[in-house]
Design an enzyme around this catalytic site. Structure first.
Site, PDB file in Angstrom:
ATOM      1  N   CYS A  95     -10.297 -42.391 -35.467  1.00 48.63           N
ATOM      2  CA  CYS A  95     -11.362 -42.138 -34.495  1.00 48.63           C
ATOM      3  C   CYS A  95     -12.740 -42.407 -35.081  1.00 48.63           C
ATOM      4  O   CYS A  95     -13.543 -43.130 -34.509  1.00 48.63           O
ATOM      5  CB  CYS A  95     -11.279 -40.691 -34.006  1.00 48.63           C
ATOM      6  SG  CYS A  95     -12.631 -40.218 -32.904  1.00 48.63           S
ATOM      7  N   CYS A 100     -12.642 -44.341 -31.691  1.00 40.46           N
ATOM      8  CA  CYS A 100     -13.536 -43.825 -30.651  1.00 40.46           C
ATOM      9  C   CYS A 100     -15.023 -44.017 -30.955  1.00 40.46           C
ATOM     10  O   CYS A 100     -15.791 -44.456 -30.096  1.00 40.46           O
ATOM     11  CB  CYS A 100     -13.286 -42.329 -30.435  1.00 40.46           C
ATOM     12  SG  CYS A 100     -11.568 -41.835 -30.442  1.00 40.46           S
ATOM     13  N   LYS A 103     -16.212 -47.750 -31.305  1.00 36.36           N
ATOM     14  CA  LYS A 103     -15.994 -48.324 -29.967  1.00 36.36           C
ATOM     15  C   LYS A 103     -17.089 -47.896 -28.998  1.00 36.36           C
ATOM     16  O   LYS A 103     -17.667 -48.714 -28.282  1.00 36.36           O
ATOM     17  CB  LYS A 103     -14.606 -47.904 -29.477  1.00 36.36           C
ATOM     18  CG  LYS A 103     -14.227 -48.328 -28.061  1.00 36.36           C
ATOM     19  CD  LYS A 103     -14.611 -47.281 -26.992  1.00 36.36           C
ATOM     20  CE  LYS A 103     -14.019 -45.929 -27.225  1.00 36.36           C
ATOM     21  NZ  LYS A 103     -12.588 -45.852 -26.995  1.00 36.36           N
ATOM     22  N   TYR A 238      -5.847 -49.968 -23.182  1.00 33.96           N
ATOM     23  CA  TYR A 238      -7.250 -49.564 -23.154  1.00 33.96           C
ATOM     24  C   TYR A 238      -8.037 -50.131 -24.329  1.00 33.96           C
ATOM     25  O   TYR A 238      -9.226 -50.466 -24.186  1.00 33.96           O
ATOM     26  CB  TYR A 238      -7.386 -48.045 -23.065  1.00 33.96           C
ATOM     27  CG  TYR A 238      -7.015 -47.269 -24.301  1.00 33.96           C
ATOM     28  CD1 TYR A 238      -7.967 -46.952 -25.259  1.00 33.96           C
ATOM     29  CD2 TYR A 238      -5.710 -46.832 -24.504  1.00 33.96           C
ATOM     30  CE1 TYR A 238      -7.632 -46.236 -26.394  1.00 33.96           C
ATOM     31  CE2 TYR A 238      -5.362 -46.116 -25.633  1.00 33.96           C
ATOM     32  CZ  TYR A 238      -6.331 -45.826 -26.579  1.00 33.96           C
ATOM     33  OH  TYR A 238      -5.997 -45.112 -27.700  1.00 33.96           O
ATOM     34  N   GLU A 242     -11.311 -52.406 -23.693  1.00 33.59           N
ATOM     35  CA  GLU A 242     -12.588 -51.928 -24.226  1.00 33.59           C
ATOM     36  C   GLU A 242     -13.228 -52.958 -25.149  1.00 33.59           C
ATOM     37  O   GLU A 242     -14.430 -53.226 -25.069  1.00 33.59           O
ATOM     38  CB  GLU A 242     -12.387 -50.604 -24.950  1.00 33.59           C
ATOM     39  CG  GLU A 242     -12.073 -49.453 -24.008  1.00 33.59           C
ATOM     40  CD  GLU A 242     -11.707 -48.163 -24.722  1.00 33.59           C
ATOM     41  OE1 GLU A 242     -11.808 -47.100 -24.099  1.00 33.59           O
ATOM     42  OE2 GLU A 242     -11.303 -48.229 -25.909  1.00 33.59           O
ATOM     43  N   SER A 260       2.303 -58.174 -19.351  1.00 35.08           N
ATOM     44  CA  SER A 260       2.963 -57.686 -18.133  1.00 35.08           C
ATOM     45  C   SER A 260       1.949 -57.074 -17.171  1.00 35.08           C
ATOM     46  O   SER A 260       1.602 -57.684 -16.171  1.00 35.08           O
ATOM     47  CB  SER A 260       4.066 -56.680 -18.479  1.00 35.08           C
ATOM     48  OG  SER A 260       3.553 -55.646 -19.314  1.00 35.08           O
ATOM     49  N   PRO A 291       1.441 -65.063 -26.792  1.00 36.11           N
ATOM     50  CA  PRO A 291       1.099 -66.074 -27.798  1.00 36.11           C
ATOM     51  C   PRO A 291       2.346 -66.485 -28.567  1.00 36.11           C
ATOM     52  O   PRO A 291       3.255 -65.678 -28.785  1.00 36.11           O
ATOM     53  CB  PRO A 291       0.099 -65.348 -28.697  1.00 36.11           C
ATOM     54  CG  PRO A 291       0.458 -63.903 -28.568  1.00 36.11           C
ATOM     55  CD  PRO A 291       0.919 -63.731 -27.147  1.00 36.11           C
ATOM     56  N   ASP A 367      -1.356 -38.734 -33.017  1.00 35.08           N
ATOM     57  CA  ASP A 367      -0.742 -39.948 -32.502  1.00 35.08           C
ATOM     58  C   ASP A 367       0.664 -40.188 -33.032  1.00 35.08           C
ATOM     59  O   ASP A 367       1.398 -41.014 -32.493  1.00 35.08           O
ATOM     60  CB  ASP A 367      -1.615 -41.157 -32.854  1.00 35.08           C
ATOM     61  CG  ASP A 367      -2.949 -41.144 -32.123  1.00 35.08           C
ATOM     62  OD1 ASP A 367      -3.219 -40.170 -31.397  1.00 35.08           O
ATOM     63  OD2 ASP A 367      -3.727 -42.104 -32.287  1.00 35.08           O
ATOM     64  N   HIS A 505     -27.179 -33.853  -6.122  1.00 35.44           N
ATOM     65  CA  HIS A 505     -27.617 -35.104  -5.501  1.00 35.44           C
ATOM     66  C   HIS A 505     -28.910 -35.605  -6.136  1.00 35.44           C
ATOM     67  O   HIS A 505     -29.815 -34.811  -6.393  1.00 35.44           O
ATOM     68  CB  HIS A 505     -27.837 -34.879  -3.998  1.00 35.44           C
ATOM     69  CG  HIS A 505     -28.081 -36.143  -3.230  1.00 35.44           C
ATOM     70  ND1 HIS A 505     -27.107 -37.091  -3.038  1.00 35.44           N
ATOM     71  CD2 HIS A 505     -29.213 -36.613  -2.636  1.00 35.44           C
ATOM     72  CE1 HIS A 505     -27.614 -38.089  -2.327  1.00 35.44           C
ATOM     73  NE2 HIS A 505     -28.883 -37.826  -2.073  1.00 35.44           N
ATOM     74  N   GLU A 510     -21.032 -36.242  -7.703  1.00 29.60           N
ATOM     75  CA  GLU A 510     -20.965 -35.527  -6.430  1.00 29.60           C
ATOM     76  C   GLU A 510     -20.041 -36.212  -5.429  1.00 29.60           C
ATOM     77  O   GLU A 510     -19.602 -35.594  -4.449  1.00 29.60           O
ATOM     78  CB  GLU A 510     -22.355 -35.392  -5.811  1.00 29.60           C
ATOM     79  CG  GLU A 510     -22.910 -36.694  -5.249  1.00 29.60           C
ATOM     80  CD  GLU A 510     -24.159 -36.513  -4.402  1.00 29.60           C
ATOM     81  OE1 GLU A 510     -24.230 -35.520  -3.640  1.00 29.60           O
ATOM     82  OE2 GLU A 510     -25.068 -37.357  -4.518  1.00 29.60           O
TER      83      GLU A 510
END
Length: 532
Positions: A95, A100, A103, A238, A242, A260, A291, A367, A505, A510
């Site tokens: 991370c 994270c 990134k 993801y 990203e 896929s 590839p 992980d 608002h 919202e």
């Protein structure tokens, strides 16, 4: 008991009094004076440590620090094997170093570039936007400097908390013993009453000619010495989206090769909306292709061959090929067979129950766990809760349901709970209502930005208390938006309660409080005005 109490007070007074118990102070100096001296005295003397942690990432470090706070003697092993391209990094795990944090910083750089160009619509006088250039080297340096500062802070934090840091590659000698192989080849043995595996994973490479030699992964992109140029990203999870997203935002030609589907495991309608928005912004997609070979040309560019769904071969030239085809848990290196530890074939992950492996005193978080969310906050929370159960008499277990996450694509996608497909598969189409709407962010008005992919939906039970099962949002600041709603879902949010919530608002968050049209109704979910 009175004698033990008196001795504990002596030990907690100052280190010199450890001699009164004929204990080496090194066994007790991990604990703050007056706070955990009894924990030290009563600790099992059979082992060198109460807890050995393998892996210096978010989950392992969280567990280690929590355990020390609860009176345990703890050491953390951390060792980074260089990537095939030679990339390596410091303490802190994926991370902090190659996940994270870098990134999000590069995502932010891309958003700032977009904002610079939009600012002219708001009256800012700038040079011709077409002449504004991005400096990759400067961004890379800034990102790496921040990472190094976090590495240093992490080291200092461990030292302050008296968690022993062992920069060595650990592997099991037996169920209670780890061997640590140092950089100089020297090996040392360590024993512990409990062992925690928090090694995470590393990116996979396809088994094709040239992949290892010429390709890079997310391990390399954030420290890449030169600008990536025209880039092929292989993989549409993801990480792939990203990386391609921020590269495109920084001005580089980016192509995503999809084997896929887009964003496997996420709501597929939302995933396709994310892809549509990326295509609108200039990211190229090659669908249903793999590839087959990479060759380096005389000009150092990469000739990539790929095969489509019909078996036809195609080729194109790229400056960089980035593989984002999944990750493999780093358990084989641990020699799990020496501890009778079972791992899942192929993935190498550990199928644990409440972080408990098949070996009673060996645990796993993060992980490396089979079929658990691969998210940093999940690893951190699970690690802390485990430490409290082991050393703090807690019984609280980690709840892996309704964990929120965000894909930091150019137009972000945040979600929590079940996808539409999963809700229908589990509960049946007749039991589910899907509320949805398109909306117009106020920030998009003046620059007249395309709002066609700003969309959200709420998946809820039809009838009964109408409990919300999933919330999905594509738009600006999706991560910030979904975080609060994740807390609401933990509190069993219902659709009527959502509708009773007064929105702020004008914000994009919202819009969740205004959604009212179901897919079942067939009504048009597009907005009529900003305040409708």
């Amino acid at each position: 008991m009175a004698t033990l109490t008196m001795l504990a007070r002596l030990v907690s007074f100052r280190p010199a009094h450890a001699k009164l118990l004929e204990l080496p102070w090194s066994r007790c100096d991990a604990f703050p004076y007056g706070k955990t001296a009894m924990a030290c005295i009563c600790s099992d003397q059979t082992f060198m440590y109460d807890l050995l942690v393998i892996g210096g990432g978010s989950g392992g470090l969280a567990a280690a620090k929590e355990a020390v706070d609860l009176g345990a003697k703890v050491a953390v092993f951390d060792y980074v094997t260089p990537s095939p391209q030679g990339s390596t990094w410091g303490l802190g795990g994926t991370c902090v170093n190659v996940g994270c944090i870098p990134k999000k910083l590069m995502h932010q750089a891309a958003l700032l570039g977009e904002a610079v160009h939009e600012s002219t619509f708001y009256g800012w006088q700038l040079p011709d936007p077409k002449t504004i250039q991005h400096d990759w080297e400067e961004l890379r340096t800034a990102v790496q400097n921040h990472i190094k500062s976090v590495n240093w802070t992490t080291r200092v934090d461990l030292r302050t908390k008296k968690v022993e840091y062992i920069n060595a590659e650990a592997y099991f000698k037996d169920e209670h013993t780890l061997c640590g192989k140092m950089k100089n080849g020297e090996q040392k043995t360590y024993t512990a009453k409990n062992i925690l595996i928090a090694v995470g994973g590393r990116p996979k490479y396809p088994d094709i000619p040239g992949a290892l030699k010429h390709g890079i992964t997310s391990d390399d992109i954030f420290s890449l010495k030169k600008a990536p140029g025209k880039t092929l990203v292989v993989g549409a999870g993801y990480i792939g989206l990203e990386c391609a997203g921020f590269l495109n935002g920084l001005g580089y030609d980016a192509t995503i090769m999809v084997r896929s589907i887009i964003l496997r495991g996420f709501d597929q309608q939302m995933a396709n909306i994310v892809a549509q928005e990326m295509e609108r912004r200039g990211v190229h997609f090659i669908y249903q292709a793999k590839p087959s070979k990479i060759e380096k040309q005389s000009d150092d560019r990469l000739l990539v061959y790929w095969v489509d769904k019909d078996g036809q071969t195609h080729q194109d030239v790229f400056d960089t090929v980035l593989f984002a085809i999944g990750r493999k848990a780093l358990t084989a290196e641990l020699k799990p067979e020496n501890a009778n530890l079972k791992v899942v074939p192929d993935s190498g992950k550990i199928d644990a129950v409440d972080e408990q492996t098949n070996v009673p005193h060996i645990y796993a978080v993060g992980d490396v766990l089979h079929k658990k969310p691969e998210l940093t906050p999940v690893a951190i929370h699970a690690g802390r809760l485990l430490a409290r159960r082991l050393f703090g008499n807690s019984t609280q277990q980690m709840d892996y349901t309704n964990v929120a996450t965000t894909v930091f694509s150019p137009l972000e996608y945040g979600c929590v709970g079940l996808s539409e497909e999963a809700a229908i598969a589990i509960h049946g189409d007749d039991k589910i209502d899907v509320y949805h709407m398109y909306y117009k962010p106020t920030e998009f008005f003046v620059p007249q930005k395309d709002v066609s992919n700003c969309y959200l939906k709420v998946v809820a039970f039809k009838g009964g208390d109408e409990r919300v099962l999933g919330m999905h949002f594509v738009g600006p600041h999706a991560g910030e938006v979904i975080q609060g709603f994740a807390a609401a879902m933990k509190c069993n949010l219902t659709f009527p309660k959502l509708k009773d919530t007064v929105g702020i608002h004008p914000t994009v968050a919202e819009e969740f409080t205004r959604v009212s049209i179901t897919k079942r109704s067939g009504l048009d979910p597009k907005p009529t005005s900003c305040c409708s």
